[in-house]
Design a protein around this motif. Structure first.
Motif, PDB file in Angstrom:
ATOM      1  N   SER A  82    -106.781  12.793  41.912  1.00 30.67           N
ATOM      2  CA  SER A  82    -106.227  12.210  40.683  1.00 30.67           C
ATOM      3  C   SER A  82    -105.150  13.071  40.052  1.00 30.67           C
ATOM      4  N   SER A  83    -105.130  14.353  40.368  1.00 30.34           N
ATOM      5  CA  SER A  83    -104.125  15.259  39.788  1.00 30.34           C
ATOM      6  C   SER A  83    -102.763  15.144  40.459  1.00 30.34           C
ATOM      7  N   GLU A  84    -102.718  14.490  41.633  1.00 30.44           N
ATOM      8  CA  GLU A  84    -101.482  14.509  42.411  1.00 30.44           C
ATOM      9  C   GLU A  84    -100.343  13.735  41.756  1.00 30.44           C
ATOM     10  N   GLY A  85    -100.662  12.695  40.999  1.00 29.86           N
ATOM     11  CA  GLY A  85     -99.602  11.972  40.311  1.00 29.86           C
ATOM     12  C   GLY A  85     -98.847  12.873  39.344  1.00 29.86           C
ATOM     13  N   GLU A  86     -99.584  13.600  38.530  1.00 36.99           N
ATOM     14  CA  GLU A  86     -98.951  14.507  37.578  1.00 36.99           C
ATOM     15  C   GLU A  86     -98.279  15.674  38.292  1.00 36.99           C
ATOM     16  N   ASN A  87     -98.879  16.146  39.388  1.00 36.12           N
ATOM     17  CA  ASN A  87     -98.248  17.223  40.155  1.00 36.12           C
ATOM     18  C   ASN A  87     -96.865  16.797  40.651  1.00 36.12           C
ATOM     19  N   THR A  88     -96.789  15.570  41.146  1.00 32.20           N
ATOM     20  CA  THR A  88     -95.511  15.074  41.657  1.00 32.20           C
ATOM     21  C   THR A  88     -94.514  14.854  40.527  1.00 32.20           C
ATOM     22  N   LEU A  89     -94.995  14.394  39.381  1.00 22.37           N
ATOM     23  CA  LEU A  89     -94.103  14.179  38.251  1.00 22.37           C
ATOM     24  C   LEU A  89     -93.505  15.500  37.768  1.00 22.37           C
ATOM     25  N   VAL A  90     -94.315  16.539  37.697  1.00 20.52           N
ATOM     26  CA  VAL A  90     -93.820  17.876  37.326  1.00 20.52           C
ATOM     27  C   VAL A  90     -92.786  18.344  38.340  1.00 20.52           C
ATOM     28  N   TRP A  91     -93.081  18.108  39.598  1.00 20.24           N
ATOM     29  CA  TRP A  91     -92.160  18.485  40.684  1.00 20.24           C
ATOM     30  C   TRP A  91     -90.832  17.743  40.556  1.00 20.24           C
ATOM     31  N   MET A  92     -90.885  16.455  40.254  1.00 18.00           N
ATOM     32  CA  MET A  92     -89.659  15.667  40.097  1.00 18.00           C
ATOM     33  C   MET A  92     -88.831  16.183  38.924  1.00 18.00           C
ATOM     34  N   LYS A  93     -89.476  16.532  37.833  1.00 16.89           N
ATOM     35  CA  LYS A  93     -88.762  17.050  36.667  1.00 16.89           C
ATOM     36  C   LYS A  93     -88.079  18.374  36.989  1.00 16.89           C
ATOM     37  N   LYS A  94     -88.765  19.222  37.733  1.00 18.33           N
ATOM     38  CA  LYS A  94     -88.178  20.515  38.113  1.00 18.33           C
ATOM     39  C   LYS A  94     -86.943  20.324  38.980  1.00 18.33           C
ATOM     40  N   LEU A  95     -87.046  19.435  39.969  1.00 17.57           N
ATOM     41  CA  LEU A  95     -85.920  19.216  40.869  1.00 17.57           C
ATOM     42  C   LEU A  95     -84.762  18.516  40.173  1.00 17.57           C
ATOM     43  N   ALA A  96     -85.074  17.567  39.286  1.00 15.25           N
ATOM     44  CA  ALA A  96     -84.014  16.865  38.559  1.00 15.25           C
ATOM     45  C   ALA A  96     -83.199  17.852  37.724  1.00 15.25           C
ATOM     46  N   VAL A 156     -86.699   9.944  36.865  1.00 17.37           N
ATOM     47  CA  VAL A 156     -86.769  11.215  36.138  1.00 17.37           C
ATOM     48  C   VAL A 156     -85.362  11.774  35.962  1.00 17.37           C
ATOM     49  N   LYS A 157     -84.984  12.008  34.724  1.00 15.30           N
ATOM     50  CA  LYS A 157     -83.633  12.460  34.404  1.00 15.30           C
ATOM     51  C   LYS A 157     -83.570  13.988  34.313  1.00 15.30           C
TER      52      LYS A 157
END
Length: 257
Positions: free
Chosen positions: A59-73, A99-100
């Motif tokens: 269940s944590s993977e969704g937020e993990n990926t969102l954090v990752w997307m924000k970092k890369l963006a 993600v902007k």
């Protein structure tokens, strides 16, 4: 407001139900982007493949990926777009995140879940169309099976770009090609489709065919292999085409309930 929006379409194989491996792959792949890009688009369910067993994903993977997307963006100074398995409260969705670079997040839950694979039995369907304003362009993101339903994509908002992320299998890829081009022509907008390649855990084959079409249906980018494709969205093309060919003004009125 920019006159151009430069985009990168990331057509890639996916590791089955392994978010960490897929994030590592895409992080390395995005590092290879060799142009100044405004938006990078990843396939549907880019961290897992098109899985119908979302309970296998922590269940944590969704937020993990969102954090990752924000970092890369932020690092790339570009929007990152793609859908993932996302657990929202007590249900799962096939959720696309836009993600902007400034950390802003918009999301869209896939409206048309793919009944042929039983997606409707596992994932909640979305009910709200999304229009994202980014660097002066209006973008309407959708997911895979949505492509078959033109009423949902009808350009009543006067968006500039319609984009689809997908896991669209090889046996029906001819429909993918035809419908992407049709959505561009009928909506007088750029249409971008990002599909995956390779073979998934269920034996389904994917042949890519990621592509960009302009407002007149002219193909600007296309590939059938693992690749980064580049396209440029031109404001002048949108404005001049719609001024010359006022087809959007003649569309039928309707209400979608």
């Amino acid at each position: 407001m920019k006159d151009q929006l430069k985009i990168a379409l990331i057509q890639a194989p996916l590791v089955w139900e392994n978010p960490e491996a897929n994030r590592n792959y895409f992080e390395n792949k995005l590092a290879d982007v060799n142009e100044e890009i405004d938006m990078m688009i990843l396939p549907e369910m880019f961290t897992t493949g098109f899985t119908m067993t979302p309970q296998n994903i922590h269940s944590s993977e969704g937020e993990n990926t969102l954090v990752w997307m924000k970092k890369l963006a932020q690092k790339q100074n570009a929007a990152i777009v793609g859908s993932i398995v996302y657990e929202a409260q007590e249900f799962f969705t096939n959720r696309l995140f836009f993600v902007k670079p400034d950390g802003g997040i918009d999301y869209y839950d896939k409206r048309h879940t793919f009944t042929l694979a039983g997606e409707n039995e596992v994932y909640n369907s979305g009910a709200k169309k999304l229009i994202v304003n980014f660097r002066g362009f209006k973008i309407c993101p959708m997911v895979c099976y949505d492509l078959r339903f033109p009423v949902w994509a009808r350009n009543v908002e006067k968006y500039d770009v319609l984009l689809y992320v997908a896991n669209w299998p090889k046996p029906r890829v001819g429909a993918w090609d035809a419908l992407l081009k049709a959505r561009a022509i009928e909506n007088m907008a750029y249409c971008v489709g990002v599909n995956r390649v390779g073979v998934d855990e269920k034996g389904h084959k994917y042949s890519g065919h990621s592509a960009t079409y302009d407002c007149l249906g002219e193909q600007l980018a296309y590939s059938e292999r693992e690749a980064i494709l580049y396209s440029t969205i031109e404001r002048n093309h949108i404005e001049e085409t719609r001024e010359k060919l006022k087809f959007l003004e003649d569309m039928d009125d309707f209400t979608l309930e």
